[in-house]
Scaffold this active site. Structure first.
Site, mmCIF file in Angstrom:
data_model
loop_
_atom_site.group_PDB
_atom_site.id
_atom_site.type_symbol
_atom_site.label_atom_id
_atom_site.label_comp_id
_atom_site.label_asym_id
_atom_site.label_seq_id
_atom_site.Cartn_x
_atom_site.Cartn_y
_atom_site.Cartn_z
ATOM 1 N N ASP A 113 42.068 43.653 34.237
ATOM 2 C CA ASP A 113 40.782 44.192 34.706
ATOM 3 C C ASP A 113 39.673 43.905 33.695
ATOM 4 O O ASP A 113 39.925 43.883 32.489
ATOM 5 C CB ASP A 113 40.930 45.707 34.928
ATOM 6 C CG ASP A 113 39.821 46.260 35.804
ATOM 7 O OD1 ASP A 113 39.032 45.459 36.359
ATOM 8 O OD2 ASP A 113 39.732 47.494 35.935
ATOM 9 N N GLY A 125 34.701 40.842 35.580
ATOM 10 C CA GLY A 125 33.317 40.936 36.048
ATOM 11 C C GLY A 125 32.408 41.506 34.963
ATOM 12 O O GLY A 125 31.324 40.976 34.701
ATOM 13 N N ARG A 137 30.331 36.012 37.919
ATOM 14 C CA ARG A 137 31.639 36.684 37.994
ATOM 15 C C ARG A 137 32.782 35.664 38.012
ATOM 16 O O ARG A 137 33.819 35.863 37.396
ATOM 17 C CB ARG A 137 31.717 37.565 39.240
ATOM 18 C CG ARG A 137 30.811 38.802 39.174
ATOM 19 C CD ARG A 137 30.992 39.666 40.419
ATOM 20 N NE ARG A 137 32.365 40.140 40.536
ATOM 21 C CZ ARG A 137 32.843 41.209 39.886
ATOM 22 N NH1 ARG A 137 32.052 41.917 39.107
ATOM 23 N NH2 ARG A 137 34.099 41.578 40.032
ATOM 24 N N HIS A 166 36.359 35.228 35.792
ATOM 25 C CA HIS A 166 37.741 35.003 36.233
ATOM 26 C C HIS A 166 38.328 33.765 35.545
ATOM 27 O O HIS A 166 39.485 33.778 35.111
ATOM 28 C CB HIS A 166 37.807 34.848 37.754
ATOM 29 C CG HIS A 166 37.368 36.084 38.492
ATOM 30 N ND1 HIS A 166 37.836 37.339 38.157
ATOM 31 C CD2 HIS A 166 36.505 36.264 39.524
ATOM 32 C CE1 HIS A 166 37.271 38.238 38.968
ATOM 33 N NE2 HIS A 166 36.465 37.614 39.792
ATOM 34 N N SER A 173 44.385 41.633 44.894
ATOM 35 C CA SER A 173 44.872 42.753 45.713
ATOM 36 C C SER A 173 44.461 42.554 47.166
ATOM 37 O O SER A 173 43.552 41.763 47.472
ATOM 38 C CB SER A 173 44.298 44.074 45.187
ATOM 39 O OG SER A 173 42.933 44.172 45.538
ATOM 40 N N ARG A 231 35.573 41.378 48.585
ATOM 41 C CA ARG A 231 34.548 40.926 47.632
ATOM 42 C C ARG A 231 33.691 39.834 48.280
ATOM 43 O O ARG A 231 34.093 39.246 49.284
ATOM 44 C CB ARG A 231 35.228 40.388 46.369
ATOM 45 C CG ARG A 231 35.918 41.500 45.613
ATOM 46 C CD ARG A 231 36.378 41.062 44.247
ATOM 47 N NE ARG A 231 36.894 42.223 43.533
ATOM 48 C CZ ARG A 231 37.020 42.297 42.228
ATOM 49 N NH1 ARG A 231 36.683 41.284 41.473
ATOM 50 N NH2 ARG A 231 37.478 43.387 41.664
ATOM 51 N N LEU A 271 61.909 33.426 31.108
ATOM 52 C CA LEU A 271 61.044 34.527 31.553
ATOM 53 C C LEU A 271 60.679 34.301 33.016
ATOM 54 O O LEU A 271 60.520 33.160 33.446
ATOM 55 C CB LEU A 271 59.769 34.559 30.705
ATOM 56 C CG LEU A 271 58.759 35.653 31.045
ATOM 57 C CD1 LEU A 271 58.222 36.298 29.770
ATOM 58 C CD2 LEU A 271 57.570 35.134 31.840
HETATM 59 C C1 FPP Z 1 39.834 42.057 37.954
HETATM 60 O O1 FPP Z 1 38.621 42.066 37.235
HETATM 61 C C2 FPP Z 1 40.377 40.693 38.045
HETATM 62 C C3 FPP Z 1 40.684 40.029 39.208
HETATM 63 C C4 FPP Z 1 40.483 40.612 40.538
HETATM 64 C C5 FPP Z 1 41.168 38.627 39.180
HETATM 65 C C6 FPP Z 1 42.275 38.328 38.210
HETATM 66 C C7 FPP Z 1 42.365 36.871 38.038
HETATM 67 C C8 FPP Z 1 42.472 36.258 36.859
HETATM 68 C C9 FPP Z 1 42.563 36.957 35.556
HETATM 69 C C10 FPP Z 1 42.450 34.766 36.853
HETATM 70 C C11 FPP Z 1 43.627 34.120 36.232
HETATM 71 C C12 FPP Z 1 44.891 34.471 36.884
HETATM 72 C C13 FPP Z 1 45.870 33.619 37.199
HETATM 73 C C14 FPP Z 1 47.137 34.171 37.663
HETATM 74 C C15 FPP Z 1 45.735 32.159 37.104
HETATM 75 P P1 FPP Z 1 37.293 42.551 37.988
HETATM 76 O O2 FPP Z 1 36.660 41.365 38.660
HETATM 77 O O3 FPP Z 1 37.616 43.684 38.897
HETATM 78 O O4 FPP Z 1 36.430 43.027 36.779
HETATM 79 P P2 FPP Z 1 35.316 44.184 36.796
HETATM 80 O O5 FPP Z 1 36.042 45.471 37.104
HETATM 81 O O6 FPP Z 1 34.761 44.145 35.409
HETATM 82 O O7 FPP Z 1 34.310 43.786 37.855
#
Ligand code: FPP
Length: 237
Positions: free
Chosen positions: A16, A19, A29, A33, A61, A67, A127
């Site tokens: 998390d 963003g 954003r 990622h 999710s 989004r 793993l």
């Molecule tokens: C949550 O942060 C993150 C996600 C919904 C995306 C997770 C994806 C990655 C970390 C990319 C790499 C992953 C792989 C498996 C290649 P958020 O956008 O909710 O952050 P915020 O709460 O600060 O807005």
């Protein structure tokens, strides 16, 4: 009885803060990622170094479909690119890639890339990296209940045979042990529909670090904290 095993077999991470990291750095954003890929590599390196057997990452999710479309599209592209680019390294490192969640909602292209990466890494013994994609616990439980109800109707399963093991074996995580440690970055302290059944006795750790800033040291700190915990599983010491 108490259990003090110092190394968790299975670590789950809610990645998390991408963003917020992007906003903090004046970026889009989607760039947040993209900056979240290197910490995935760091978590894998640290997990292997410690001898962790399973690493589950909450990557997308069922709620994330809500989004803005450009962000969803960027995430899909990032997953495809990442699995294609990283597969040779996963193979080299002996990492088996697996997924949980309902993949049927992804485009053909995304499903193909994911399946190819799974097939290419099937021999990995060091793993198991489990990506939660279009995953939520409630959705997983609904799908499992539907499957069990169908088996009951067809006479394959008697209602009084349904027990915890039968339910667990109908979940996406049937082949994996429950997580021992769950990390959620960015200081948020909730599970957000992630592994609700499986995390019944999981130790929780909520570091302040935003996911793009997560390093091997943060993983080490989580494991140090885990080693200090006294897991009793509802029993007395
Ligand atoms: C949550 O942060 C993150 C996600 C919904 C995306 C997770 C994806 C990655 C970390 C990319 C790499 C992953 C792989 C498996 C290649 P958020 O956008 O909710 O952050 P915020 O709460 O600060 O807005």
């Amino acid at each position: 009885m108490s259990e003090r095993t110092h190394i968790p077999r299975h670590v789950a991470i809610i990645m998390d803060g991408n963003g917020r990291w992007a906003t903090l750095h004046g970026k889009k954003r989607s760039e947040g990622h993209a900056a979240g890929v290197e910490p995935v590599r760091a978590a894998l390196r640290a997990a292997i170094r410690h001898g962790v057997e399973y690493l589950t990452l909450y990557a997308f999710s069922t709620e994330n479909w809500g989004r803005p479309q450009p962000e969803v599209d960027a995430l899909m592209e990032l997953f495809c690119q990442s699995v294609v680019n990283e597969t040779p390294e996963l193979v080299r490192q002996g990492i088996a890639l697996r997924m949980i969640g309902d993949r049927s909602r992804f485009s053909e292209k995304v499903q193909q890339h994911l399946a190819q990466a799974e097939n290419a890494t099937v021999e990995g013994k060091r793993l198991t990296l489990i990506l939660a994609l279009n995953y939520s616990s409630r959705d997983e439980i609904v799908r499992a209940v539907r499957e069990l109800a169908t088996r009951a109707i067809t006479g394959d399963l008697a209602p009084n045979e349904i027990c915890e093991q039968v339910i667990a074996s109908a979940l996406d995580t049937a082949n994996y042990p429950d997580p021992d440690l769950l990390i959620r970055t960015s200081g948020e302290q909730r599970l957000s529909n992630f592994l609700l059944w499986q995390a019944s006795y999981t130790e929780l750790w909520f570091p302040e670090v935003l996911w793009p800033d997560f390093t091997e040291k943060d993983f080490d700190s989580a494991l140090e904290e885990y080693a200090r915990r006294d897991r009793r599983f509802g029993l007395v010491k």
